[in-house]
Design a protein around this motif. Sequence first.
Motif, PDB file in Angstrom:
ATOM      1  N   ALA A 158      -9.497  53.113  36.767  1.00 55.49           N
ATOM      2  CA  ALA A 158     -10.051  53.553  35.483  1.00 55.49           C
ATOM      3  C   ALA A 158      -9.782  52.467  34.454  1.00 55.49           C
ATOM      4  O   ALA A 158      -8.973  52.641  33.531  1.00 55.49           O
ATOM      5  N   PRO A 159     -10.426  51.317  34.598  1.00 54.27           N
ATOM      6  CA  PRO A 159     -10.145  50.192  33.699  1.00 54.27           C
ATOM      7  C   PRO A 159     -10.402  50.551  32.247  1.00 54.27           C
ATOM      8  O   PRO A 159     -11.351  51.267  31.916  1.00 54.27           O
ATOM      9  N   PHE A 160      -9.546  50.035  31.370  1.00 57.02           N
ATOM     10  CA  PHE A 160      -9.793  50.173  29.931  1.00 57.02           C
ATOM     11  C   PHE A 160      -9.415  48.855  29.253  1.00 57.02           C
ATOM     12  O   PHE A 160      -8.638  48.065  29.785  1.00 57.02           O
ATOM     13  N   SER A 161      -9.974  48.626  28.076  1.00 57.57           N
ATOM     14  CA  SER A 161      -9.832  47.339  27.394  1.00 57.57           C
ATOM     15  C   SER A 161      -8.961  47.455  26.159  1.00 57.57           C
ATOM     16  O   SER A 161      -8.938  48.500  25.488  1.00 57.57           O
ATOM     17  N   ILE A 162      -8.274  46.387  25.868  1.00 55.97           N
ATOM     18  CA  ILE A 162      -7.483  46.256  24.647  1.00 55.97           C
ATOM     19  C   ILE A 162      -7.851  44.932  23.997  1.00 55.97           C
ATOM     20  O   ILE A 162      -8.256  43.987  24.675  1.00 55.97           O
ATOM     21  N   PHE A 163      -7.716  44.890  22.692  1.00 58.37           N
ATOM     22  CA  PHE A 163      -8.056  43.668  21.955  1.00 58.37           C
ATOM     23  C   PHE A 163      -6.933  43.330  20.988  1.00 58.37           C
ATOM     24  O   PHE A 163      -6.539  44.163  20.165  1.00 58.37           O
ATOM     25  N   ASP A 164      -6.408  42.119  21.110  1.00 58.60           N
ATOM     26  CA  ASP A 164      -5.325  41.648  20.253  1.00 58.60           C
ATOM     27  C   ASP A 164      -5.806  40.421  19.490  1.00 58.60           C
ATOM     28  O   ASP A 164      -6.329  39.470  20.095  1.00 58.60           O
ATOM     29  N   SER A 165      -5.648  40.421  18.177  1.00 60.27           N
ATOM     30  CA  SER A 165      -6.103  39.312  17.348  1.00 60.27           C
ATOM     31  C   SER A 165      -5.020  38.959  16.339  1.00 60.27           C
ATOM     32  O   SER A 165      -4.374  39.855  15.769  1.00 60.27           O
ATOM     33  N   ASN A 166      -4.834  37.667  16.139  1.00 62.38           N
ATOM     34  CA  ASN A 166      -3.811  37.218  15.207  1.00 62.38           C
ATOM     35  C   ASN A 166      -4.286  35.964  14.489  1.00 62.38           C
ATOM     36  O   ASN A 166      -4.624  34.964  15.135  1.00 62.38           O
ATOM     37  N   ALA A 167      -4.339  36.025  13.175  1.00 61.77           N
ATOM     38  CA  ALA A 167      -4.738  34.877  12.357  1.00 61.77           C
ATOM     39  C   ALA A 167      -3.591  34.519  11.421  1.00 61.77           C
ATOM     40  O   ALA A 167      -2.871  35.396  10.922  1.00 61.77           O
ATOM     41  N   LYS A 168      -3.427  33.231  11.169  1.00 60.63           N
ATOM     42  CA  LYS A 168      -2.300  32.785  10.342  1.00 60.63           C
ATOM     43  C   LYS A 168      -2.624  31.453   9.690  1.00 60.63           C
ATOM     44  O   LYS A 168      -3.226  30.572  10.303  1.00 60.63           O
ATOM     45  N   THR A 169      -2.219  31.307   8.426  1.00 61.97           N
ATOM     46  CA  THR A 169      -2.229  30.017   7.755  1.00 61.97           C
ATOM     47  C   THR A 169      -0.791  29.555   7.594  1.00 61.97           C
ATOM     48  O   THR A 169       0.008  30.238   6.943  1.00 61.97           O
ATOM     49  N   GLY A 170      -0.460  28.448   8.211  1.00 58.13           N
ATOM     50  CA  GLY A 170       0.906  27.936   8.174  1.00 58.13           C
ATOM     51  C   GLY A 170       0.964  26.562   7.534  1.00 58.13           C
ATOM     52  O   GLY A 170      -0.045  25.862   7.427  1.00 58.13           O
ATOM     53  N   TRP A 171       2.166  26.185   7.100  1.00 60.70           N
ATOM     54  CA  TRP A 171       2.369  24.913   6.425  1.00 60.70           C
ATOM     55  C   TRP A 171       3.525  24.149   7.076  1.00 60.70           C
ATOM     56  O   TRP A 171       4.521  24.751   7.471  1.00 60.70           O
TER      57      TRP A 171
END
Length: 743
Positions: A417-430
């Motif tokens: 019973a496959p199911f999907s997950i979505f992980d997203s990460n955005a960052k502005t670093g210095w």
Amino acid sequence: MATLTLFYLNSTAMAQTAAPSNATTLPSVEVTAPPRVHPSRPPKLRTVRKRLQAPETPPSTAAQTVAGQNATFDQTRDNVVAPIGATSHTMNRQAIEALPQGNNATLDKVLLQFPGVTQDSAASGELHVRNEHANLQYRINGVMLPDGVGAFGQILDTGIVGSMSLLTGALPAQYGFRTAGVLDIQTKADAFNNSGVVGVYGGSNGTISTNVEYGGTAGQTQYFVSGRFLQNNLGIENPTASVNAIHDRTNQEKGFLYLSTVLDPTSRLTFMSGVSNATFQIPNNPGQTPNFTAFGVSNFDSSKLNEHQNEFNQFNVVAYQKSVGEWDTQIAYFNRYSQLHFYPDPIGDLVFNGASSDVYRQSLVNGIQQDTAWRVGYAHTLRFGFSVSAERTLVNSGTTVLPLADPTDPTAGTIDAPFSIFDSNAKTGWLTGTYLQDEWRITNNLTLNAGLRFDQMYQYVNANQLSPRVSLTWKPFDGTTFHAGYARNFTPPSQVIASPTNLALVTPPNAPANTQTPEVPVSSPVLPERSHVFDVGVVQKIYPIPGLEVGVDGYYKIARDLLDDGQFGAAYVLNGFNYDRGENVGIEVKSTYRNGNFNAYANLAWARQIATNVVSNQYLFGQDELNYIATHYVYTDHAQTLTASAGASYLWDGTRYSVSMIYGSGLRAGFANTDHLPAYTQVNLGLSHDFNIVAPNKPTTVRFDVVNLFDTIYQIRDGTGIGVFAPQYGPRRGFYVGVSQRF
């Protein structure tokens, strides 16, 4: 001798007739003598003796003048970022072209001929300097190139290199962030004579490579452009020992542009731009046993998997250089855009791995770097500067997983019973850094270089450090150079690799227990590495054997939060983590010999890197492995005890014969890296000849190369060890032919 004598006479005459610039010049007066009457005489032949003079030097052309000005600017730029006290290994363009495959070899393969550089698979970083994972800084004409996100593709083509130096050891204060080594690339300086080269190269594994380059001078501007297209059927290392890999095709395009304009006698403006675009099929390992059932499929032929990866990289640099009196400075703006996209096999990955991950990574960096050298006097040269960069990263991962049949027993199987997950990460670093250092010539033979560097990072973790650096260089005799140094280093993690993972997406109660639920549900943030590096060495010219030079260098590194990367899963991307403590110790021996048309070199390195206690991204490990590392010092996966390289070339009757060799005692493998792979040796041969078919100054070069002459079958990785997912073999024997034409 005649030439020298004439030059001496002419110089003397010039010295006698030269007048001081402030001397008074008298007007010339001509007096006509009164006519005299001589008795008639028969004509007499006389020998007229003329004063010997050196032949006049032909006037220089405008292009030669511009070339001379740029050569001067190149020298002052080298002075701005002089690597005082560091261990330096240099290879010029002629040495690269003398290697088997010449500039058709990728940059990482050329770097394997430097001391202490270890071969690895493309998925694990391609190479390691002094047993370090990554932590290698690339500079082009003195300007730092920021990290990208690529795994396989290399943005720089070997053909643009005029010379390159690998700097290691206790680096001076102007080098920060990546400190295991600095690869300082100088672009071609002899390519601006309104000429070019076109070539084709190919052979085994369906290899075809075409390249073109052209350079010239227009007014005060020098320009150089190059491009290369490559395709073959061995884009990534073969996971099997077979001659031909399955599903391993690659297409790669690279381009480079260089523009340099002399604005006035004291300033120059330079622009550089590079681009690479590559696609890779992920090679298949046939005969694998399916582990799961997904979408009703439980029997899948592993040779039919269809994974692939696309990579795109681009960088731009604008540098302004100014030299006035005792001051030399360069300020540069740089940016880099990188993009990586891994496409899984939606069903096949689930059947074999229990997860199918579509991974996208993107990075955009903009920054400024400034470096200045001030010659205070004969004894002191102050160097100071700063760098600041902002990076915007995006990391997306869309993963399809299978729920566990029994959440308390992962070995009980899964539910289709496959199911999907979505992980997203955005960052502005210095990242910011600044330094001040003093090169103090205590005597003509003794130089002390001392400095301070301060670095600050604002990324997923905010941290900073003040780092002292000091080195001593002593030349007691002609041809003998001792150096010793200490450096305190601060190494931020690559922002993309340090991107956190949201474990709640795959962990109950937010999601049913599944094939991605970690055994250790802990994800501490990736930390910057802090280290102490000690380095001492000597280089000696052996005068009884003219042309022979030998050197030995030893180093010792103590690190807290030692950075490491690994491929934890089917996607060919790296994830970072830290060991609490680490040690790195090694000795390198090198030698070079030059005698007329014969050149040879040999390098041998012994090294050991160990670490203990994983303190970040613990979820990447199994509980038993994590417990073992917490109570034992283990070898890092890229640690290799013995590494060697050697080569020779000889030019005879217009034909160049060359040979190169690399040796490795084997990278780590097994549970917690407690084992290592067998040792291997790979030998390559090369043959090239210039034919004057078109014109004497426009040779046609024909070359023939053999890679892995003895067809040695060896593994770079066997699919076991920390952060190692799949096996990879070294290349089998291959034959290649190339033709290039200057125009």
